[in-house]
Design a protein around this motif. Structure first.
Motif, PDB file in Angstrom:
ATOM      1  N   UNK A 156       0.906  -1.162   0.169  1.00 65.16           N
ATOM      2  CA  UNK A 156       0.152   0.050  -0.008  1.00 65.16           C
ATOM      3  C   UNK A 156       1.052   1.263  -0.115  1.00 65.16           C
ATOM      4  N   UNK A 157       0.516   2.321  -0.581  1.00 60.98           N
ATOM      5  CA  UNK A 157       1.286   3.600  -0.936  1.00 60.98           C
ATOM      6  C   UNK A 157       1.677   3.973   0.384  1.00 60.98           C
ATOM      7  N   UNK A 158       3.014   4.084   0.881  1.00 66.35           N
ATOM      8  CA  UNK A 158       3.497   4.547   2.272  1.00 66.35           C
ATOM      9  C   UNK A 158       4.755   4.621   2.232  1.00 66.35           C
ATOM     10  N   UNK A 159       5.470   6.036   2.615  1.00 62.63           N
ATOM     11  CA  UNK A 159       6.833   5.828   2.882  1.00 62.63           C
ATOM     12  C   UNK A 159       7.186   5.663   4.436  1.00 62.63           C
ATOM     13  N   UNK A 160       8.599   4.825   4.644  1.00 62.89           N
ATOM     14  CA  UNK A 160       8.646   4.464   6.171  1.00 62.89           C
ATOM     15  C   UNK A 160      10.194   5.138   6.137  1.00 62.89           C
ATOM     16  N   UNK A 161      10.207   5.610   7.206  1.00 65.20           N
ATOM     17  CA  UNK A 161      11.491   6.457   7.919  1.00 65.20           C
ATOM     18  C   UNK A 161      11.556   5.986   9.094  1.00 65.20           C
ATOM     19  N   UNK A 162      12.770   5.871   9.648  1.00 65.53           N
ATOM     20  CA  UNK A 162      13.039   5.503  11.061  1.00 65.53           C
ATOM     21  C   UNK A 162      12.985   6.599  11.877  1.00 65.53           C
ATOM     22  N   UNK A 163      12.981   6.554  13.461  1.00 70.38           N
ATOM     23  CA  UNK A 163      12.868   7.512  14.348  1.00 70.38           C
ATOM     24  C   UNK A 163      13.692   8.721  14.192  1.00 70.38           C
ATOM     25  N   UNK A 164      15.303   8.305  13.796  1.00 75.45           N
ATOM     26  CA  UNK A 164      16.076   9.501  13.680  1.00 75.45           C
ATOM     27  C   UNK A 164      15.870  10.434  12.562  1.00 75.45           C
ATOM     28  N   UNK A 165      15.244   9.856  11.392  1.00 75.92           N
ATOM     29  CA  UNK A 165      14.892  10.597  10.388  1.00 75.92           C
ATOM     30  C   UNK A 165      13.541  11.573  10.685  1.00 75.92           C
ATOM     31  N   UNK A 166      12.456  10.761  11.227  1.00 80.81           N
ATOM     32  CA  UNK A 166      11.591  11.584  11.685  1.00 80.81           C
ATOM     33  C   UNK A 166      11.601  12.644  12.751  1.00 80.81           C
ATOM     34  N   UNK A 167      12.709  12.486  13.554  1.00 83.49           N
ATOM     35  CA  UNK A 167      12.845  13.521  14.786  1.00 83.49           C
ATOM     36  C   UNK A 167      13.415  14.750  13.943  1.00 83.49           C
ATOM     37  N   UNK A 168      14.354  14.298  12.950  1.00 84.03           N
ATOM     38  CA  UNK A 168      14.987  15.517  12.104  1.00 84.03           C
ATOM     39  C   UNK A 168      14.208  16.424  11.457  1.00 84.03           C
ATOM     40  N   UNK A 169      12.838  15.956  10.901  1.00 81.95           N
ATOM     41  CA  UNK A 169      12.023  16.776  10.058  1.00 81.95           C
ATOM     42  C   UNK A 169      10.925  16.878  10.759  1.00 81.95           C
ATOM     43  N   UNK A 170      10.622  16.404  12.090  1.00 82.32           N
ATOM     44  CA  UNK A 170       9.282  16.480  12.724  1.00 82.32           C
ATOM     45  C   UNK A 170       8.421  15.781  12.195  1.00 82.32           C
ATOM     46  N   UNK A 171       8.474  14.556  11.555  1.00 81.65           N
ATOM     47  CA  UNK A 171       7.878  13.912  10.722  1.00 81.65           C
ATOM     48  C   UNK A 171       6.980  12.887  11.688  1.00 81.65           C
ATOM     49  N   UNK A 172       5.566  13.041  11.402  1.00 82.12           N
ATOM     50  CA  UNK A 172       4.644  11.900  12.301  1.00 82.12           C
ATOM     51  C   UNK A 172       3.782  11.270  11.256  1.00 82.12           C
TER      52      UNK A 172
END
Length: 217
Positions: free
Chosen positions: A187-203
């Motif tokens: 299913x269409x979705x991008x996966x990032x880890x917690x380091x990448x998420x924290x760097x860009x305030x990604x949720x």
């Protein structure tokens, strides 16, 4: 104008419309915390003979789920407890951590596509019924986008291609070398880890704009 010429024009128009559409499309994002995939044999070694994973919650990718079960992973410098096991059981065991996690463990896992564990870092797994030392299986997962063949056509990309993804927000960030993974099971979705998420305030509510490398942001 003959049929072949008309067909060529139609194909060119479709291609251009597809590429233009892809440039305007966004990709939903998900943050992947540290987790473990276990083989059937390793699951039984850690939880007991004949043990089966129990479902806690379905994941966004069809057929995948977060299990109620968790394990402890141990490295030369430290350990991480309550590492979630994801189901169903796989043919091989793989543990995915962030770079921050690896520092805490005292290990140096390679950045890899999920499933590529040959020559990866060793790790010790501890469960309620036993422990295992794995010579390989610990990785930092390459940021990637799951998509179907239709999505790939819509974005004008192909399986195994690398792209950039721009994430707007309070702290805008551009993630490079994002791997495209195409399968009818996805299913269409991008996966990032917690380091990448924290760097860009990604949720889990964030979206990114897919940019092919020959395009400009």
């Amino acid at each position: 104008m003959d049929h072949q010429a008309i067909q060529s024009i139609v194909e060119e128009v479709v291609l251009r419309l597809t590429e233009a559409s892809a440039r305007n499309h966004s990709v939903p994002m998900a943050v992947s915390a540290r987790h473990c995939h276990l083989s059937k044999n390793d699951l039984e070694a850690l939880f007991g003979e004949g043990y089966e994973l129990t479902k806690k919650a379905d994941l966004s990718q069809p057929g995948q789920f977060a299990a109620n079960e968790s394990i402890t992973i141990v490295g030369p410098r430290g350990s991480l407890e309550k590492v979630r096991v994801l189901g169903p059981a796989r043919t091989m065991t793989q543990v995915e951590v962030s770079q921050t996690d690896s520092v805490r463990l005292g290990v140096k896992p390679p950045l890899r596509e999920s499933g590529d564990i040959s020559g990866s870092a060793p790790i010790t797994l501890v469960g309620p019924k036993g422990s295992l030392y794995k010579n390989e299986g610990l990785i930092i997962a390459q940021a990637h986008i799951h998509m179907t063949a239709w999505d790939a056509l819509n974005f004008a990309v192909k399986n195994g291609e690398f792209v950039k993804v721009v994430v707007e927000g309070e702290r805008p960030v551009t993630l490079g070398k994002v791997l495209i993974r195409v399968s009818p099971r996805y299913k269409l979705e991008m996966h990032v880890d917690t380091d990448e998420a924290n760097a860009g305030f990604i949720t889990g509510k964030s979206k990114g704009k897919l940019i092919k490398y020959e395009e400009t942001v």
